[in-house]
Enzyme design. Structure first.
Site, PDB file in Angstrom:
ATOM      1  N   ARG A  56       4.865   2.075  10.712  1.00  0.00           N
ATOM      2  CA  ARG A  56       4.841   3.513  10.396  1.00  0.00           C
ATOM      3  C   ARG A  56       4.678   4.349  11.657  1.00  0.00           C
ATOM      4  NH1 ARG A  56       0.235   3.959   6.281  1.00  0.00           N
ATOM      5  NH2 ARG A  56      -0.510   2.253   7.571  1.00  0.00           N
ATOM      6  N   ASN A  71       3.984   3.043   3.534  1.00  0.00           N
ATOM      7  CA  ASN A  71       4.082   1.678   3.021  1.00  0.00           C
ATOM      8  C   ASN A  71       4.274   1.736   1.519  1.00  0.00           C
ATOM      9  OD1 ASN A  71       3.676   0.428   5.503  1.00  0.00           O
ATOM     10  ND2 ASN A  71       1.493   0.171   5.199  1.00  0.00           N
TER      11      ASN A  71
END
Length: 88
Positions: free
Chosen positions: A15, A33
């Protein structure tokens, strides 16, 4: 663009990698996620800039193993900048 990245993409800084890539190319959106082990993102910006980020996502950061990058059209929300969101 709505993007779903498959493979070993959680627990490897993916990320933050996406956020850094998007910010470097002036692309707005978000990344998070997913409970199924994938990483999902929305990317909004100039076509060439979004493509540059997509190319980086196909590689991923060190430690990641990307097996698939699924891309579809997304309606852009009115957002600026790029954010990391919680798990969906």
């Amino acid at each position: 663009m709505r993007v779903t990245v498959h493979g070993r993409v959680q627990g490897v800084g993916f990320r933050w990698f996406v956020q850094d890539a998007a910010q470097a190319h002036g692309v707005a959106g978000w990344v998070r996620n997913r409970r199924d082990g994938t990483v999902e993102a929305e990317l909004h910006g100039a076509d060439a800039d979004v493509q540059a980020v997509l190319d980086l996502l196909a590689q991923g950061p060190a430690g990641a193993q990307v097996t698939e990058v699924a891309v579809s059209e997304a309606v852009p929300a009115s957002s600026s900048g790029f954010e990391i969101r919680g798990t969906a």
